[in-house]
Scaffold this motif. Structure first.
Motif, PDB file in Angstrom:
ATOM      1  N   TRP A   2      -0.794  -2.456   8.736  1.00  0.00           N
ATOM      2  CA  TRP A   2      -1.149  -2.547   7.323  1.00  0.00           C
ATOM      3  C   TRP A   2      -0.953  -3.975   6.871  1.00  0.00           C
ATOM      4  O   TRP A   2      -0.160  -4.712   7.400  1.00  0.00           O
ATOM      5  N   GLY A   3      -1.645  -4.349   5.845  1.00  0.00           N
ATOM      6  CA  GLY A   3      -1.471  -5.662   5.273  1.00  0.00           C
ATOM      7  C   GLY A   3      -2.276  -6.730   5.973  1.00  0.00           C
ATOM      8  O   GLY A   3      -2.052  -7.901   5.747  1.00  0.00           O
ATOM      9  N   TRP A  51       2.544  -1.583   1.065  1.00  0.00           N
ATOM     10  CA  TRP A  51       3.044  -2.955   0.984  1.00  0.00           C
ATOM     11  C   TRP A  51       4.561  -2.992   1.105  1.00  0.00           C
ATOM     12  O   TRP A  51       5.121  -3.885   1.751  1.00  0.00           O
ATOM     13  N   VAL A  54       5.407  -2.589   4.778  1.00  0.00           N
ATOM     14  CA  VAL A  54       5.075  -3.799   5.538  1.00  0.00           C
ATOM     15  C   VAL A  54       6.096  -4.896   5.265  1.00  0.00           C
ATOM     16  O   VAL A  54       6.575  -5.562   6.193  1.00  0.00           O
ATOM     17  N   TYR A  57       9.438  -4.257   6.929  1.00  0.00           N
ATOM     18  CA  TYR A  57       9.357  -4.588   8.354  1.00  0.00           C
ATOM     19  C   TYR A  57       9.382  -6.103   8.553  1.00  0.00           C
ATOM     20  O   TYR A  57      10.069  -6.620   9.429  1.00  0.00           O
ATOM     21  N   TRP A  58       8.644  -6.819   7.720  1.00  0.00           N
ATOM     22  CA  TRP A  58       8.584  -8.275   7.798  1.00  0.00           C
ATOM     23  C   TRP A  58       9.965  -8.887   7.585  1.00  0.00           C
ATOM     24  O   TRP A  58      10.368  -9.812   8.305  1.00  0.00           O
ATOM     25  N   TRP A  83      -1.709 -11.439   9.672  1.00  0.00           N
ATOM     26  CA  TRP A  83      -0.760 -10.477   9.102  1.00  0.00           C
ATOM     27  C   TRP A  83       0.340 -11.214   8.358  1.00  0.00           C
ATOM     28  O   TRP A  83       0.689 -10.879   7.234  1.00  0.00           O
ATOM     29  N   VAL A  87       1.129 -11.170   4.259  1.00  0.00           N
ATOM     30  CA  VAL A  87       2.420 -10.806   3.659  1.00  0.00           C
ATOM     31  C   VAL A  87       2.934 -11.946   2.790  1.00  0.00           C
ATOM     32  O   VAL A  87       3.404 -11.713   1.669  1.00  0.00           O
TER      33      VAL A  87
END
Length: 187
Positions: A2-3, A51, A54, A57-58, A83, A87
């Motif tokens: 995603w993202g 979001w 994501v 996770y980031w 990616w 983000v």
């Protein structure tokens, strides 16, 4: 996953699944505005949830990767993936400067970003819920703090469905036209 610039695809796929779920739960047709349903149920959009996942996770990649791991090596590499750019641009669009938060904890940064995403999502929901098939169009209050009280207070499903249809102004046309013309409803 995603993202990666697939917000449009995610939004349309989420929209379809949300409308199917809302039809099953509330018994409303697909013509009801997505943002109106989010406001009525007190939910955030699927896109904001994606979001948040994501970005969580980031942040974990940045704060929890071991110093000599492949991930740590990739993070210092001058190449920036799409990616990663996506983000960073999302966080920048929220008005957050990550350089000024470099000494903050992962939890603090995540809570700040999550609050900003939910605040902007609430504004998007309120703006998008101004459609024709909306309680806002009828002058009814927005349920931004949670789902509408009648959804939990009305325990008879047929009453809850009728009240929902009344709030969204989507009664079957025969009922509405009959009521306007003064024709009694057949039982």
């Amino acid at each position: 996953m995603w993202g990666m610039g697939s917000e449009r695809l995610l939004s349309s796929a989420g929209l379809r699944s949300f409308l199917v779920l809302s039809f099953l739960v509330l018994g409303v047709p697909n013509s009801v505005n997505y943002f109106s349903l989010c406001a009525e149920l007190g939910l955030h959009t699927i896109e904001s949830g994606a979001w948040i996942t994501v970005i969580k996770y980031w942040l974990r990649l940045h704060f929890r990767s071991p110093p000599n791991s492949l991930i740590a090596t990739m993070l210092i590499d001058p190449f920036v993936s799409k990616w990663y750019q996506s983000v960073q641009s999302k966080i920048g669009a929220l008005g957050i400067d990550l350089d000024s938060l470099s000494n903050s904890s992962e939890i603090y940064i995540f809570r700040l970003i999550k609050k900003k995403i939910w605040d902007s999502d609430t504004q998007i929901i309120k703006a998008g819920a101004e459609g024709v098939c909306s309680p806002h169009f009828l002058g009814l209050p927005c349920q931004a703090d949670g789902m509408a009280r009648y959804l939990s207070n009305l325990i008879i499903p047929s009453y809850r469905r009728a009240f929902t249809m009344a709030r969204f102004n989507i009664f079957p046309s025969a009922v509405v036209s009959g009521r306007d013309k003064g024709i009694p409803r057949e039982v």
